[in-house]
Write a protein that holds these residues in place. Structure first.
Motif, short mmCIF file in Angstrom:
data_model
loop_
_atom_site.label_atom_id
_atom_site.label_comp_id
_atom_site.label_asym_id
_atom_site.label_seq_id
_atom_site.Cartn_x
_atom_site.Cartn_y
_atom_site.Cartn_z
N ALA A 133 2.47 1.71 -3.40
CA ALA A 133 0.88 2.56 -4.25
C ALA A 133 1.14 3.80 -3.49
O ALA A 133 0.76 4.21 -5.25
CB ALA A 133 -0.20 1.41 -3.95
N GLU A 134 0.65 4.10 -2.65
CA GLU A 134 0.38 5.73 -2.51
C GLU A 134 1.81 6.52 -3.33
O GLU A 134 1.66 7.78 -3.71
CB GLU A 134 0.05 6.02 -0.73
CG GLU A 134 -0.59 4.86 0.02
CD GLU A 134 -1.75 5.57 1.00
OE1 GLU A 134 -1.33 7.13 1.09
OE2 GLU A 134 -2.05 5.24 1.60
N THR A 136 2.00 10.31 3.23
CA THR A 136 1.25 9.43 2.67
C THR A 136 0.91 8.61 3.77
O THR A 136 1.68 8.71 4.74
CB THR A 136 2.36 8.14 1.53
OG1 THR A 136 3.05 7.54 3.05
CG2 THR A 136 2.70 8.44 0.20
N GLY A 176 0.25 2.05 5.90
CA GLY A 176 0.05 1.19 5.25
C GLY A 176 -0.21 -0.07 6.65
O GLY A 176 -0.41 0.29 7.44
N ARG A 177 1.15 -0.83 6.83
CA ARG A 177 0.75 -2.40 7.60
C ARG A 177 1.70 -1.65 9.04
O ARG A 177 1.55 -2.37 10.19
CB ARG A 177 1.31 -3.24 7.60
CG ARG A 177 0.58 -4.23 6.55
CD ARG A 177 0.78 -5.30 5.91
NE ARG A 177 2.30 -5.80 5.49
CZ ARG A 177 2.86 -6.05 4.58
NH1 ARG A 177 2.03 -6.88 3.91
NH2 ARG A 177 4.44 -6.32 4.51
N GLN A 186 0.77 -1.16 0.32
CA GLN A 186 -0.01 0.15 0.12
C GLN A 186 0.87 1.07 0.13
O GLN A 186 0.61 1.89 -0.31
CB GLN A 186 -0.92 -0.42 0.69
CG GLN A 186 -1.64 1.31 1.11
CD GLN A 186 -2.61 1.31 2.14
OE1 GLN A 186 -2.89 0.02 3.77
NE2 GLN A 186 -3.33 2.41 2.90
N LEU A 187 2.32 1.14 0.49
CA LEU A 187 2.88 2.15 0.74
C LEU A 187 3.35 2.38 -0.47
O LEU A 187 3.81 3.94 -1.27
CB LEU A 187 4.46 2.36 1.83
CG LEU A 187 5.16 3.38 2.65
CD1 LEU A 187 4.41 4.80 2.68
CD2 LEU A 187 6.09 2.98 3.12
#
Length: 176
Positions: free
Chosen positions: A46-47, A68, A71-72, A43-44
């Motif tokens: 992707a951002e 950003t 994420g996790r 997710q990081l």
């Protein structure tokens, strides 16, 4: 701002925001940048790709900061900043100090109450622990001054996270 200094793995800290010593591509790298990307998950990345597509098509300039999600990670935000690369001839310590100032100011705008900083520039970008410690002090002092001058919110708690005892000592000397 209450400033504390610890030797720890920045990716495990329970803070609102973690500062990433990123490279200008924002797409991950080595050192703390790679560790943060690995711990945060896809997710990081992707951002960061979206930031590159929309706001920073040529990359994040040295001394600036961008946020950003995290994420996790336990944190809510990752604040990316790019230090000057001493090995590439970028030797202006004021740019390094701006990494700390701009990241603290951005953390305040996000509403972060706690923010953890790594030794921006202290890894593969070649700045000595003493130079990083002095830049952290100067940058956070500048953020305080701007906060007072412009009535800006700053995080009440700042944690300087050292990856070695040598760096921890340099942070302590700079802030004593």
């Amino acid at each position: 701002m209450d400033i504390s200094i610890v030797q720890a793995d920045i990716t495990t800290l329970d803070v609102d925001a973690i500062v990433n010593a990123a490279n200008s591509s924002l797409l991950g790298g080595g050192g703390v940048d790679g560790a943060i990307h690995a711990a945060a998950g896809p997710q990081l990345l992707a951002e960061c790709r979206e930031l590159r597509r929309t706001r920073y098509p040529d990359g994040l300039p040295a001394g600036e900061a961008a946020a950003t999600g995290a994420g996790r990670l336990r944190a809510k935000w990752v604040i990316h900043t790019v230090g000057p690369n001493r090995f590439a001839g970028e030797v202006d310590r004021d740019v390094l100090a701006r990494c700390f100032a701009n990241s603290a100011l951005l953390a305040g705008r996000l509403g972060a109450r706690t923010v953890a900083f790594p030794a921006v520039g202290g890894g593969v970008y070649g700045w000595s622990p003493q130079e990083v410690g002095q830049a952290a002090r100067d940058g956070l002092d500048d953020a305080r001054r701007q906060g007072v001058r412009y009535s800006l919110q700053l995080p009440p708690a700042v944690i300087l996270v050292a990856f070695s005892s040598r760096l921890e000592q340099a942070f302590r000397e700079a802030f004593d």
